[in-house]
Design a protein around this motif. Structure first.
Motif, mmCIF file in Angstrom:
data_model
loop_
_atom_site.group_PDB
_atom_site.id
_atom_site.type_symbol
_atom_site.label_atom_id
_atom_site.label_comp_id
_atom_site.label_asym_id
_atom_site.label_seq_id
_atom_site.Cartn_x
_atom_site.Cartn_y
_atom_site.Cartn_z
ATOM 1 N N LEU A 1 8.288 -16.583 2.652
ATOM 2 C CA LEU A 1 8.133 -17.445 3.823
ATOM 3 C C LEU A 1 6.733 -17.388 4.423
ATOM 4 N N ILE A 2 6.034 -16.290 4.189
ATOM 5 C CA ILE A 2 4.711 -16.079 4.771
ATOM 6 C C ILE A 2 3.721 -15.778 3.652
ATOM 7 N N MET A 3 2.719 -16.602 3.546
ATOM 8 C CA MET A 3 1.672 -16.360 2.551
ATOM 9 C C MET A 3 0.576 -15.537 3.208
ATOM 10 N N SER A 4 0.295 -14.376 2.641
ATOM 11 C CA SER A 4 -0.720 -13.504 3.213
ATOM 12 C C SER A 4 -1.350 -12.662 2.113
ATOM 13 N N ASN A 5 -2.650 -12.476 2.211
ATOM 14 C CA ASN A 5 -3.343 -11.582 1.288
ATOM 15 C C ASN A 5 -3.191 -10.132 1.751
ATOM 16 N N GLU A 6 -2.779 -9.961 2.980
ATOM 17 C CA GLU A 6 -2.571 -8.642 3.562
ATOM 18 C C GLU A 6 -1.314 -8.022 2.961
ATOM 19 N N LYS A 7 -1.431 -6.797 2.485
ATOM 20 C CA LYS A 7 -0.277 -6.082 1.949
ATOM 21 C C LYS A 7 0.027 -4.895 2.859
ATOM 22 N N LEU A 8 1.303 -4.715 3.167
ATOM 23 C CA LEU A 8 1.763 -3.580 3.959
ATOM 24 C C LEU A 8 2.713 -2.774 3.083
ATOM 25 N N VAL A 9 2.515 -1.463 3.043
ATOM 26 C CA VAL A 9 3.324 -0.614 2.168
ATOM 27 C C VAL A 9 3.741 0.664 2.867
ATOM 28 N N TRP A 10 4.871 1.203 2.400
ATOM 29 C CA TRP A 10 5.238 2.566 2.754
ATOM 30 C C TRP A 10 4.528 3.469 1.751
ATOM 31 N N PRO A 11 3.819 4.481 2.191
ATOM 32 C CA PRO A 11 3.165 5.381 1.226
ATOM 33 C C PRO A 11 4.194 5.983 0.268
ATOM 34 N N TYR A 12 3.870 5.902 -1.037
ATOM 35 C CA TYR A 12 4.793 6.401 -2.056
ATOM 36 C C TYR A 12 3.996 6.603 -3.338
ATOM 37 N N ALA A 13 3.948 7.812 -3.823
ATOM 38 C CA ALA A 13 3.109 8.153 -4.977
ATOM 39 C C ALA A 13 3.428 7.318 -6.211
ATOM 40 N N LYS A 14 4.691 6.946 -6.404
ATOM 41 C CA LYS A 14 5.078 6.158 -7.575
ATOM 42 C C LYS A 14 5.007 4.655 -7.310
ATOM 43 N N GLY A 15 4.506 4.277 -6.143
ATOM 44 C CA GLY A 15 4.414 2.867 -5.786
ATOM 45 C C GLY A 15 3.460 2.105 -6.681
ATOM 46 N N THR A 16 3.637 0.795 -6.719
ATOM 47 C CA THR A 16 2.832 -0.046 -7.607
ATOM 48 C C THR A 16 1.916 -0.997 -6.846
ATOM 49 N N VAL A 17 1.974 -0.991 -5.528
ATOM 50 C CA VAL A 17 1.195 -1.926 -4.718
ATOM 51 C C VAL A 17 0.263 -1.136 -3.803
ATOM 52 N N ARG A 18 -0.968 -1.630 -3.656
ATOM 53 C CA ARG A 18 -1.911 -1.030 -2.714
ATOM 54 C C ARG A 18 -1.946 -1.894 -1.462
ATOM 55 N N GLY A 19 -1.898 -1.240 -0.314
ATOM 56 C CA GLY A 19 -1.952 -1.976 0.944
ATOM 57 C C GLY A 19 -2.088 -1.023 2.104
ATOM 58 N N GLN A 20 -2.096 -1.604 3.302
ATOM 59 C CA GLN A 20 -2.175 -0.781 4.500
ATOM 60 C C GLN A 20 -0.866 -0.042 4.696
ATOM 61 N N SER A 21 -0.979 1.224 5.036
ATOM 62 C CA SER A 21 0.223 2.052 5.153
ATOM 63 C C SER A 21 0.971 1.784 6.456
ATOM 64 N N ILE A 22 2.270 1.783 6.336
ATOM 65 C CA ILE A 22 3.202 1.714 7.460
ATOM 66 C C ILE A 22 4.120 2.909 7.284
ATOM 67 N N GLU A 23 4.224 3.743 8.297
ATOM 68 C CA GLU A 23 5.133 4.878 8.193
ATOM 69 C C GLU A 23 6.573 4.372 8.258
ATOM 70 N N PRO A 24 7.395 4.739 7.294
ATOM 71 C CA PRO A 24 8.806 4.305 7.335
ATOM 72 C C PRO A 24 9.536 4.985 8.491
ATOM 73 N N LEU A 25 10.681 4.449 8.852
ATOM 74 C CA LEU A 25 11.455 5.053 9.935
ATOM 75 C C LEU A 25 11.805 6.509 9.640
ATOM 76 N N TYR A 26 12.012 6.819 8.371
ATOM 77 C CA TYR A 26 12.318 8.190 7.962
ATOM 78 C C TYR A 26 11.734 8.364 6.563
ATOM 79 N N PRO A 27 11.021 9.449 6.294
ATOM 80 C CA PRO A 27 10.294 9.580 5.023
ATOM 81 C C PRO A 27 11.136 9.368 3.759
ATOM 82 N N SER A 28 12.347 9.854 3.724
ATOM 83 C CA SER A 28 13.135 9.774 2.494
ATOM 84 C C SER A 28 13.733 8.394 2.222
ATOM 85 N N VAL A 29 13.648 7.471 3.176
ATOM 86 C CA VAL A 29 14.250 6.158 2.939
ATOM 87 C C VAL A 29 13.482 5.344 1.911
#
Length: 173
Positions: free
Chosen positions: A102-130
């Motif tokens: 619905l929203i086109m954006s070049n900005e990427k927001l991610v939860w930090p995760y070592a096995k993640g595949t996307v680079r973007g600005q970090s957002i702390e999840p509500l709880y780390p293990s989620v």
């Protein structure tokens, strides 16, 4: 029952995990394993949610309208978040389904995760293990990503997240 002491971020994750199960029966230990939270913490969380009016007395049924009201009107004030450093992680908010369609954006927001595949600005999840739970459960991932859009999004993004959350929480999709 212990004194309430206020809601905690994991309370929202636990309630959304219950909603993501739909009509599927669940037990506290199942939620604990799925989210990587101890069974005692899930129990305490459900007690806090009961006192707050977000789950019924037997702690089996989420009070969906009350939860939706809290998410839309209070979450960003109680659990605020601002995008941080560029990291590798799992997409969230406007960077993943359903808002990425619905929203086109070049900005990427991610939860930090070592096995993640996307680079973007970090957002702390509500709880780390989620984050690990969301990698395994797309329905939970979408719910928590929509919640993050409420926490960090601009007005239009929050409005779109609100509509999508209403569909999922009140109507079951």
């Amino acid at each position: 029952m212990k004194k309430h002491g206020g809601m905690r971020p994991q309370d929202i994750a636990i309630l959304l995990a219950i909603i993501a199960k739909g009509e599927e029966p669940w037990m506290m230990k199942d939620i604990a394993v799925e989210l990587g939270i101890s069974a005692s913490e899930v129990s305490e969380s459900l007690n806090r949610s009961y006192v707050a009016g977000l789950i019924d007395k037997p702690k089996r049924k989420v009070m969906r309208q009350a939860l939706l009201e809290f998410l839309i009107h209070g979450l960003r004030y109680v659990f605020p978040q601002e995008p941080g450093a560029i990291v590798r992680g799992v997409p969230t908010a406007i960077s993943t389904a359903p808002l990425d369609k619905l929203i086109m954006s070049n900005e990427k927001l991610v939860w930090p995760y070592a096995k993640g595949t996307v680079r973007g600005q970090s957002i702390e999840p509500l709880y780390p293990s989620v984050v690990e739970a969301c990698v395994k459960n797309s329905e939970l991932h979408e719910l928590l990503a929509l919640v993050d859009a409420l926490r960090v999004g601009k007005v239009r993004e929050r409005e779109l997240a609100k509509v999508e959350l209403e569909k999922r929480i009140l109507n079951g999709r």
